[in-house]
Design a protein around this motif. Structure first.
Motif, PDB file in Angstrom:
ATOM      1  N   ARG A   1       1.689   9.208  -5.534  1.00  0.00           N
ATOM      2  CA  ARG A   1       1.607  10.218  -5.091  1.00  0.00           C
ATOM      3  C   ARG A   1       2.612  10.538  -4.053  1.00  0.00           C
ATOM      4  N   ARG A   2       3.496  11.310  -4.089  1.00  0.00           N
ATOM      5  CA  ARG A   2       4.408  11.539  -2.879  1.00  0.00           C
ATOM      6  C   ARG A   2       3.877  12.889  -2.025  1.00  0.00           C
ATOM      7  N   ASP A   3       4.291  12.839  -0.620  1.00  0.00           N
ATOM      8  CA  ASP A   3       3.904  13.842   0.198  1.00  0.00           C
ATOM      9  C   ASP A   3       5.024  14.945   0.057  1.00  0.00           C
ATOM     10  N   GLU A   4       4.667  15.915  -0.798  1.00  0.00           N
ATOM     11  CA  GLU A   4       5.594  17.055  -0.938  1.00  0.00           C
ATOM     12  C   GLU A   4       5.987  18.028   0.342  1.00  0.00           C
ATOM     13  N   LEU A   5       5.423  17.547   1.508  1.00  0.00           N
ATOM     14  CA  LEU A   5       6.116  18.332   2.801  1.00  0.00           C
ATOM     15  C   LEU A   5       7.418  18.513   2.778  1.00  0.00           C
ATOM     16  N   PRO A   6       8.027  19.976   2.965  1.00  0.00           N
ATOM     17  CA  PRO A   6       9.130  19.916   3.188  1.00  0.00           C
ATOM     18  C   PRO A   6      10.163  19.212   4.060  1.00  0.00           C
ATOM     19  N   VAL A   7      11.183  18.612   3.724  1.00  0.00           N
ATOM     20  CA  VAL A   7      11.883  17.786   4.634  1.00  0.00           C
ATOM     21  C   VAL A   7      12.206  18.529   6.015  1.00  0.00           C
ATOM     22  N   ASP A   8      12.469  19.904   5.849  1.00  0.00           N
ATOM     23  CA  ASP A   8      12.653  20.509   7.096  1.00  0.00           C
ATOM     24  C   ASP A   8      11.574  20.471   7.912  1.00  0.00           C
ATOM     25  N   ALA A   9      10.342  20.319   7.691  1.00  0.00           N
ATOM     26  CA  ALA A   9       9.136  20.531   8.504  1.00  0.00           C
ATOM     27  C   ALA A   9       9.192  19.225   9.281  1.00  0.00           C
ATOM     28  N   PHE A  10       9.765  18.160   8.928  1.00  0.00           N
ATOM     29  CA  PHE A  10       9.634  16.910   9.704  1.00  0.00           C
ATOM     30  C   PHE A  10      11.171  16.522  10.455  1.00  0.00           C
ATOM     31  N   SER A  11      12.093  17.154   9.736  1.00  0.00           N
ATOM     32  CA  SER A  11      13.485  16.714  10.487  1.00  0.00           C
ATOM     33  C   SER A  11      13.770  17.521  11.616  1.00  0.00           C
ATOM     34  N   THR A  12      13.125  18.752  11.589  1.00  0.00           N
ATOM     35  CA  THR A  12      12.933  19.696  12.890  1.00  0.00           C
ATOM     36  C   THR A  12      12.166  19.077  13.989  1.00  0.00           C
ATOM     37  N   ARG A  13      11.303  18.261  13.785  1.00  0.00           N
ATOM     38  CA  ARG A  13      10.458  17.733  14.805  1.00  0.00           C
ATOM     39  C   ARG A  13      10.767  16.423  15.410  1.00  0.00           C
TER      40      ARG A  13
ATOM     41  N   GLY B   1      -0.275  12.187   0.566  1.00  0.00           N
ATOM     42  CA  GLY B   1       0.727  11.457  -0.220  1.00  0.00           C
ATOM     43  C   GLY B   1       1.575  10.582   0.551  1.00  0.00           C
ATOM     44  N   THR B   2       2.186   9.736   0.175  1.00  0.00           N
ATOM     45  CA  THR B   2       3.106   8.875   0.869  1.00  0.00           C
ATOM     46  C   THR B   2       4.386   9.581   1.311  1.00  0.00           C
ATOM     47  N   HIS B   3       4.794   9.406   2.794  1.00  0.00           N
ATOM     48  CA  HIS B   3       5.850  10.249   3.527  1.00  0.00           C
ATOM     49  C   HIS B   3       7.112   9.718   2.590  1.00  0.00           C
ATOM     50  N   ILE B   4       7.809  10.720   2.269  1.00  0.00           N
ATOM     51  CA  ILE B   4       9.192  10.618   1.754  1.00  0.00           C
ATOM     52  C   ILE B   4      10.348  11.022   2.559  1.00  0.00           C
ATOM     53  N   ASN B   5      11.353  10.251   2.649  1.00  0.00           N
ATOM     54  CA  ASN B   5      12.564  10.590   3.457  1.00  0.00           C
ATOM     55  C   ASN B   5      13.397  10.722   2.357  1.00  0.00           C
ATOM     56  N   ILE B   6      14.810  10.784   3.015  1.00  0.00           N
ATOM     57  CA  ILE B   6      15.939  11.397   2.067  1.00  0.00           C
ATOM     58  C   ILE B   6      17.313  10.498   2.521  1.00  0.00           C
ATOM     59  N   SER B   7      18.055  10.381   1.550  1.00  0.00           N
ATOM     60  CA  SER B   7      19.613  10.277   1.873  1.00  0.00           C
ATOM     61  C   SER B   7      20.040  11.783   1.476  1.00  0.00           C
ATOM     62  N   ALA B   8      21.132  12.322   2.580  1.00  0.00           N
ATOM     63  CA  ALA B   8      21.280  13.718   2.215  1.00  0.00           C
ATOM     64  C   ALA B   8      22.842  14.171   2.299  1.00  0.00           C
TER      65      ALA B   8
ATOM     66  N   VAL C   1       0.802  -1.390  -0.127  1.00  0.00           N
ATOM     67  CA  VAL C   1      -0.057   0.130   0.027  1.00  0.00           C
ATOM     68  C   VAL C   1       0.742   1.230   0.125  1.00  0.00           C
ATOM     69  N   PHE C   2       0.611   2.227  -0.869  1.00  0.00           N
ATOM     70  CA  PHE C   2       1.170   3.387  -1.184  1.00  0.00           C
ATOM     71  C   PHE C   2       0.114   4.360  -0.328  1.00  0.00           C
ATOM     72  N   PRO C   3       0.736   4.455   1.308  1.00  0.00           N
ATOM     73  CA  PRO C   3      -0.448   5.141   1.923  1.00  0.00           C
ATOM     74  C   PRO C   3      -0.599   6.881   1.652  1.00  0.00           C
ATOM     75  N   ASN C   4      -2.056   7.280   2.029  1.00  0.00           N
ATOM     76  CA  ASN C   4      -2.299   8.618   2.105  1.00  0.00           C
ATOM     77  C   ASN C   4      -2.332   9.212   0.627  1.00  0.00           C
ATOM     78  N   GLN C   5      -2.933   8.108  -0.312  1.00  0.00           N
ATOM     79  CA  GLN C   5      -3.065   8.841  -1.801  1.00  0.00           C
ATOM     80  C   GLN C   5      -3.832   9.733  -1.958  1.00  0.00           C
ATOM     81  N   GLU C   6      -5.078   9.537  -1.177  1.00  0.00           N
ATOM     82  CA  GLU C   6      -6.148  10.654  -1.164  1.00  0.00           C
ATOM     83  C   GLU C   6      -5.882  11.847  -0.028  1.00  0.00           C
ATOM     84  N   THR C   7      -4.992  11.867   0.730  1.00  0.00           N
ATOM     85  CA  THR C   7      -4.940  12.953   1.492  1.00  0.00           C
ATOM     86  C   THR C   7      -3.338  13.740   1.074  1.00  0.00           C
TER      87      THR C   7
END
Length: 336
Positions: free
Chosen positions: A310-322, A248-255, A240-246
């Protein structure tokens, strides 16, 4: 070793007199075989010698902190938003200052202060036993639904991937909703959190778990090659790719970030720019079945086979700081 002639020629444009020689010191928590070719190609194209120190991200962060202004690190590379966020919060990074980076990396994968960028992405998915689960969760929030009591397996709440996921839920839904979510998922445990992402998927095949949360590439590895306890029976696992209707799926990174006290900042910028070339992006993505961050570069065939989403486009800053708040919530709820 086969190299793209076009890509290598393009890389030669990096070798301007400003940084055509010398060295660059990489502190990295990535440990993939393809990284050897990644570094050697950069050396061949620029004449810059790559020196590597590889270790756990927390160990490298502490080393950079203790070295201070005398530090040797030029570039810090890690595999999760929480870790790059921790390095930044410790004042160990500085602005990259590259027009090429600004023009190439999507804004949501680029720190607001320009201290780091995503060099690849990974999706956190919900997996389920197709033999036992007819109505799998379609959102992360669904994992807290009492109808899944006794069915769910996850990693520890102190795991960086789980911290980043909860950080994103806090950013989207608020602290109280996130706290209720953690309590609900805990109530639905099939077992206490244990092991890595592959172990969650193995739990589906062994029958210990009915629903699991894991990054997409752990599943892709089981499809691509023989993984003990996973490949044999992987056809019984649903995805399941979660949250497709809300959201979008949570995306993490290598940085990758530019070290604050870099002794070779020009070479460091050249290396970070190199990581965004098509050739390097292909190696980074294929080395661990991740998604490239550069438009037009395709992931591996096995990842393409998972389908588009569909990917979550939430800025990584928004969750890396939380993630510190996320850890506090996990601890308070007793989510081990």
């Amino acid at each position: 070793m086969i190299r793209s002639v076009v890509s290598t020629v393009a890389l030669l444009a990096l070798a301007t007199p400003a940084f055509a020689a010398g060295e660059v010191n990489i502190y990295s928590s990535r440990h993939y075989d393809t990284d050897d070719a990644l570094y050697s190609n950069f050396e061949d194209a620029t004449g810059i010698t790559v020196n590597r120190i590889e270790d756990n991200a927390d160990v490298l962060i502490e080393r950079m902190r203790s070295e201070g202004e005398l530090g040797a690190a030029d570039v810090f590379i890690t595999v999760d938003a929480s870790r790059i966020g921790r390095a930044d919060a410790a004042d160990l990074l500085q602005p990259i200052g590259s027009d090429k980076v600004d023009a190439t990396v999507p804004a949501n994968l680029h720190a607001d202060n320009d201290h780091w960028i995503g060099i690849s992405t990974r999706a956190r998915l919900i997996f389920f036993d197709k033999n036992d689960v007819t109505e799998p969760p379609q959102t992360y929030e669904d994992l807290a639904d009492p109808k899944y009591k006794g069915m769910i397996c996850t990693r520890s709440g102190s795991n960086p991937y789980m911290l980043s996921l909860l950080g994103s839920i806090i950013a989207h839904d608020g602290e109280e909703a996130a706290r209720a979510w953690v309590a609900g998922v805990k109530d639905n445990f099939a077992r206490e959190p244990q092991g890595g992402d592959t172990d969650q998927l193995r739990g589906l095949i062994s029958g210990e778990c009915d629903i699991a949360v894991a990054n997409h590439y752990y599943y892709a590895r089981g499809l691509q090659s023989e993984v003990s306890g996973l490949t044999d029976g992987i056809e019984t696992i649903g995805v399941v790719f979660p949250n497709q209707e809300t959201t979008g799926t949570h995306i993490n990174i290598s940085a990758a970030g530019l070290a604050k006290y870099s002794p070779n900042p020009d070479n460091a910028r050249a290396f970070i720019e190199y990581l965004l070339t098509p050739e390097a992006q292909q190696m980074i993505a294929n080395g661990n079945n991740e998604f490239p961050v550069v438009e037009g570069v395709e992931p591996s065939e096995v990842v393409i086979g998972l389908g588009d989403f569909r990917r979550d486009e939430l800025p990584v800053d928004a969750f890396s700081t939380r993630t510190d708040l996320a850890q506090k919530i996990y601890n308070e709820v007793g989510y081990k």
